[in-house]
Each structure stands twice: as structure tokens, then as C-alpha cells.
Motif scaffolding. Sequence first.
Motif: not given
Length: 304
Positions: A225-226, A230-236, A258-259, A290-296
Amino acid sequence: MHDHAPATGIRGAGNRRLLTISLCLTSLVFVVQVVGAILSGSLALLADAVHMLMDAAALVIALLASAVAARPADDRRTFGYQRAEVFGALVNGILLIVLSVWIAIEAVVRLLHPDDTHVAGGLMLVIAALGLVANAAAIWLLSAAQRTSINVRGAYIEVLGDLLGSAAVIVAAIVILATGWVQADAVVSLLIAAMIVPRAIGLLREVFGVLSEATPTGMQVEEIRRHILDTAGVVAVHDLHVWQLTRGAPVFTAHVVVAEEAFGTGRISDILADLQNCLSTHFDVAHSTFQLEHAGHVEHDAHE
């Protein structure tokens, strides 16, 4: 958005060849030990021969599982047949438990009736020495493959136990020749059973861990998880799951937030590549989704 693992472990043709050679060695020594046990009257040698038979059965199961596991994935089994290795290992573990119980019962009977025990120590020593050499050769053949295949691991454990058993039989034969104390044969039989049980339990524990989709041993979820955070652009990150199809085949899934600007600048592909490379490089996970999602957009799993 995922990456696929290459075929490894027992699925390789080289591992199947090693298993076949080990099976031939084990079967040959089994026949010799059975004849030697009958002629010498040694329970320890007979127990070692039965263990050899179980070794041969384990190797046959491993070979059958390798043929099944090598079949490609299809619409009904999208991960292929890699779990066949796990079911083969389950059978091996159960056989080990049954064998150890049989050895213990027969040994106790002989200890209770020592006058009925007659053992030819010289012949017992020669046959046990042959078994020791054959087991050592089989262990050498399987030592590398057992690190990546749970089913080869099961066969390896059985051969290792038989190697120790053959060594113990040699000691008992020497004691009988030197002192005439024939009960040494039954005592060594109990020792063989005691050596089998812990390894069988360990193998079954690993099998149940795989079947229950537990996190693979040595893999720390919080550390993964850490690294993701730490990957650039990842928010949570949430809904993170890691399990294994069989030994050496871990599988990983996660929802990654993702941001917002990453979607606008077209960096999604780069972020995905970074995440997959991180899992492969740092944690040896070749199949990651991976499922990449908007911050909202946050869709939590029911278990979290």
C-alpha cells in the motif's frame, strides 16, 4: 488494466523431466526395500519402503498435476489450471498423515511383543544404504523446482523425510549388529513417524492458506500500500487484495484513486505502467490488476 504472469513452477517441462527421473529412482528403491524388508524382518525398513511408495505416489500426483496445470486458460477457467498443483499437494499431505499413523501403530505392537521380533541387521544395513543414496539423488534433482511449485514442494518434503528415515534405519541396523537389541528397529520406526508429521502439517497449512486465499507468506500488505501511495499521481488506494493461485503465482488487485489532472494530461497509461512495474519489481507479483478512479469516485468493497 492488468499484467499476466508467465508459466512457472511445475508447469515447466524441465520440472516434469526431473519429477520423472525422481519417480524412476524412487520406484526402483521401493521394490528393493520391500524385498529387503521381507528377507530381513525389519519393520523400519518396511516403513521406509512404504514411505518410498508414498514418495512415488506423490511424484505421480505431481506429474499428473503438471500436465493439467500446463493446460491453457479458457472461458470457464480464466486463470488456467494452476490450482491442480494445490489439490495434488493436499492429497500428498493426507497420505503423509496416514503413513505416519500406520508406522506408529506397527512400531508400538513390536515394542509390546519384542520376543516375536527377528531382524537381520546386515541385510537391513545394505538396503537402507541404497535407499539413502537414491533419496539423496532425488532431493538434488528436486531442490530447485520445489522453491516455485507447492506440488513439487510436497514431493520434495516426502523424499527429504525418506532420506532422514533411511539414515535412521542405518543407525538402527548398526545398533542391532553391534548389540543385538532388535527393539531399535521399532524405535526408529516411531522416529520416522515423528519426522513425517510436522512436515505434513506444514504442507497442509500452506495448502489451506492458498485455498482460503490468504495473503502469501512474507508479503506485507501495508508495505505494498505504501509503495502504491508513493507513486506519482496516486491520491489513495482501497479494496486492495493479494492472494496466490499456487506457490510462486501471486495475484494482486486494487482500486487506485488518481489525481484529477492526470486524466486531463493523459498520464493514466504512465501511472498504470509505474504501478505494474512496482508490483513486479519489488514484490515479484507478475499478475496485477488495477482499477484507476477519479478522486471523486470511491467505491469501497463490502469487506472494508
